[in-house]
Write an enzyme that holds these catalytic residues in place. Sequence first.
Site, PDB file in Angstrom:
ATOM      1  N   GLY A   1       0.815  -1.206   0.000  1.00  0.00           N
ATOM      2  CA  GLY A   1       0.000   0.000   0.000  1.00  0.00           C
ATOM      3  C   GLY A   1       0.851   1.259   0.000  1.00  0.00           C
ATOM      4  N   ASP A   2       1.905   1.265   0.806  1.00  0.00           N
ATOM      5  CA  ASP A   2       2.816   2.408   0.856  1.00  0.00           C
ATOM      6  C   ASP A   2       3.508   2.629  -0.484  1.00  0.00           C
ATOM      7  OD1 ASP A   2       2.467   3.343   3.458  1.00  0.00           O
ATOM      8  OD2 ASP A   2       3.891   1.917   4.289  1.00  0.00           O
ATOM      9  N   THR A   3       4.039   1.559  -1.049  1.00  0.00           N
ATOM     10  CA  THR A   3       4.802   1.724  -2.288  1.00  0.00           C
ATOM     11  C   THR A   3       3.900   2.031  -3.476  1.00  0.00           C
ATOM     12  OG1 THR A   3       4.853  -0.708  -2.453  1.00  0.00           O
ATOM     13  CG2 THR A   3       6.798   0.366  -1.557  1.00  0.00           C
TER      14      THR A   3
END
Length: 403
Positions: A175-177
């Site tokens: 999700g972050d990347t």
Amino acid sequence: MSKSSPEATGPLKGLRVIELGVLLAGPFCGQLLGDLGAEVIKIEPPDQGDPMRDWGPIKPKGQGLWFPIVARNKKCIVANMRKPEGQQILKDLVADADFVLENFRPGTMEKWGIGYDTLSAINPGIIMIRVSGYGQTGPSSHKAGYASVGEAMGGLRYVMGEADRMPSRAGISIGDTLAATFATIGALAALEHRRKTGRGQMVDAAIYESCFAMMESLIPDFQFGNYIRERAGSILPKIAPSNIYPASDGMLIIAANQDTVWCRLAELMGRPELAHDPRYATHIARGEHQGELDELISAWTRTQTSQSLEDICEQGGVPCGRIYRAPEMLQDEHFAARQAIIEVEHPVLGGFKMQNVFPKLSETPGNVRWTGPDMGAHTLEVLQNILGYDDTKIEALKAVNAI
């Protein structure tokens, strides 16, 4: 392995990014921009710095192994954004910068007096990249947003894992990347807009929306067919054959769901009649009989080694592949030929192997100049050489704990 040059070579060379924020969603965007040649000045608070410095399961000689990658190519300085003197450092940097990147909870920058309105008044061309869990607006925007929550809200978590158990996760902070990647796309689009108009803008990348963007026809599936996608383990429902199949000594992915490729696989199995069997002859038919078809293929693959399966499929024009881990990547000739793994000198650990810059550009390829540096390693360089602060001013900043 190739060792990269200390000089930037990418298409963003000459552009400056001021990176605030910690952990991954913002800093990975900074990594991508730095990989493409931008000068990235990472600002960390004086008390702790980016917690990513200590993340990772292995810490040889006390060194975290994730930060050297996500902070590669960055100049690290210390400045306290909670103090007016630290905020002034940011404002001074923004005057001659192209991007400001942050991933705080929405409203934090405004609370500190360094929101977009303030920074764009200093530099109308500044592009402010904002990465958050829920976005800068909306009823949930004030909430703390971590990748796991964004993956769940964006629909990604529900479809990951086996059908008979709780949802799984990807094993990485996807999700972050994803949010960082969408933020990078937005930043480059905003850069093109600035080229045409001279004006910067805000880039608002939300973790949940970045995951949601990957969800294919999830919404119209429900809208028009009341269909809800469920967890299906290692397969995509109705896409067959495309799965992980057992070999006598391991496993292999085989992807033969296209009609012509399925015909070739049936031939390789010594079962050419299966290609014309009404249960398997078409994409739709194979989808309806996915489970039994996988069993037929598995019965064949179990009689072969991984190597023989790979050889047979390659010769027969059927896409296949091993399930790679780090050891396989380091040994693979294709990784080596494309220099997908490079070695960069780390000041404590020596030769440090990591993934290269992707995608590859033919005329202006990006590169890795150095690993993530120590906290505050470039503070004096930036304050003296970029901002022109003299010793008296620097000592005054130290006295009030602004740097």
